[in-house]
Write an enzyme that holds these catalytic residues in place. Sequence first.
Site, short mmCIF file in Angstrom:
data_model
loop_
_atom_site.label_atom_id
_atom_site.label_comp_id
_atom_site.label_asym_id
_atom_site.label_seq_id
_atom_site.Cartn_x
_atom_site.Cartn_y
_atom_site.Cartn_z
CE LYS A 259 -18.94 1.66 -66.60
NZ LYS A 259 -18.73 2.76 -65.65
NE ARG A 333 -9.15 7.52 -64.69
CZ ARG A 333 -9.74 8.07 -63.64
NH1 ARG A 333 -9.02 8.44 -62.59
NH2 ARG A 333 -11.05 8.27 -63.63
N1 BES Z 1 -16.95 5.38 -69.17
C1 BES Z 1 -16.97 5.66 -67.79
C2 BES Z 1 -17.49 7.06 -67.49
C3 BES Z 1 -18.96 7.23 -67.61
C4 BES Z 1 -19.82 6.77 -66.62
C5 BES Z 1 -19.51 7.91 -68.67
C6 BES Z 1 -21.17 6.97 -66.72
C7 BES Z 1 -20.87 8.12 -68.76
C8 BES Z 1 -21.71 7.65 -67.79
C9 BES Z 1 -15.57 5.57 -67.21
O1 BES Z 1 -14.76 4.60 -67.77
C10 BES Z 1 -15.75 5.19 -65.76
O2 BES Z 1 -16.22 4.13 -65.50
N2 BES Z 1 -15.37 6.10 -64.87
C11 BES Z 1 -15.54 5.88 -63.49
C12 BES Z 1 -14.27 6.33 -62.80
C13 BES Z 1 -14.18 5.88 -61.38
C14 BES Z 1 -14.01 4.40 -61.30
C15 BES Z 1 -13.02 6.59 -60.75
C16 BES Z 1 -16.74 6.67 -63.03
O3 BES Z 1 -16.97 7.77 -63.52
O4 BES Z 1 -17.49 6.16 -62.21
MN MN Z 2 -15.12 2.67 -66.88
#
Ligand code: BES
Ligand code: MN
Length: 474
Positions: A259, A333
């Site tokens: 990230k 997931r």
């Molecule tokens: N934990 C995150 C989702 C999230 C992101 C929650 C920002 C709160 C704030 C999740 O694991 C994630 O990283 N999801 C990605 C999915 C994408 C890679 C398809 C997302 O939402 O960017």
């Molecule tokens: Mn994630």
Amino acid sequence: MEFSLTNQLMQHFDGDCAVVFAFCDSENKDLNIQAAVELNHFDAKAGNAMILNNVSGFKTNITVVLGLGELPVTAKNYQKALKSLYSKLKDLKVMSVMLEQVSIEGFDTSWVYRTTARVLQNEAYTIRKISSNNEESNLIESIAIQSGEANARELTIGLATANGMALARNLGDLPSNICTPSYLAETAKSLANEFGLECEILEGDDMHKLGMNSLLSVSKGSIEPPKLITLSYKGNGKSKPIVLIGKGVTFDSGGISLKPGAAMDEMKYDMCGAASVLGTMRAVSEMKLKVNLVVVVPAVENMPAHNASKPGDVVKSMSGQTIEILNTDAEGRLILCDALTYVEKFNPEVVIDTATLTGAVIIALGKHHCGVMANNQELANDLISAGNKALDTAWQLPLDDEYDELLKSNFADMANIGGREAGTVTAACFLARFAKKYRWAHLDIAGTAWVSGKGKGSTGRPVPLLTQYVIDQI
Ligand code: BES
Ligand code: MN
Ligand code: ZN
């Protein structure tokens, strides 16, 4: 704080502080209060408060006039006013308080008692700072609510829900170097001890034997061992259990699909799904509800490392379906799918998972409603209605086959991402492929589980929604 119901007149209450309500465009029955309202041009907008000393006719030294907005009073305005009241009472350092009777549009008196206890007790939550001088000062000792009935059960329900929220909030707020998968497992064990629950913790080896390779692929790059936590509460003989699953990623760095740095600290909150199902378990067992409830938490840390999963890796889930991991940051997931297969063994009445699953749900719904998706419309309706009652609302998103097709992979049964569009829905479509054997719903709480910015902190949501849902099943 202790809550009680009393049929005393406000004027006869001889504690520290009487709280009377004021409404826009309506006069107060008490002439002295009404005179003060007029004299001070008090605007009775919800949450506005006026502090009066030694009002004649009242025994308390302090009387708070609290605005509730227009009549009839809405649930939202009542909640807003209670929150503002709590901070006033704290500043006033009063110990015993009495609230005037009130009726709220669309809800009965039971709801008023339950909600008053829950909201005020939840306001009393303080973040336990990790600091050498941690003085806790919660001065309010008792809150009496004016009422003509004896209905203490509702106060118990409100308090138990707030206690569940406090557990969830505390777990959420803890940093990831303390709140690890092992810490979540220890928390579950102490809940089991306190409330007489059954607790089972599966280790990495156990999960390996069960074929949970999708879950394990997420924790591979971390030094923290993964845990699969199960807590069971039996309040209703041999009936089929309600099963709750909570995403427990104690830190989500994104893994190799790392990230960006901004606000990455907030990814300690990626276990708020887990925290909320543990909190709901606490609330349900404290209330001794006549239901069977199973709570399952897949707990892992998602880190980059030489031995972490890499984009393009293919894993075989416990269900036998294979997954191409195109993005290691879509890890929620990957752990939930194996948990969804695992819970088949409980022969569930219904399975509800709750997860901080997608950033996309914040784009779709902001931070007010959580997203709900389900393979059964009645279940979605029940969750939405529980959310409305608990002031912890959910908004439904669709789950059509067209979205599911976006998960196609050239190299496995499915990919773990579906592209930029409808990210919340494609994430749920992925989960739905593992939830075919029972009624299932998914709550995406990425927008509602915590607040960012100056007031950064966990909210305890969706403990109120889930607890209300369980109560509604009795
Ligand atoms: N934990 C995150 C989702 C999230 C992101 C929650 C920002 C709160 C704030 C999740 O694991 C994630 O990283 N999801 C990605 C999915 C994408 C890679 C398809 C997302 O939402 O960017
Ligand atoms: Mn994630
Ligand atoms: Zn995540």
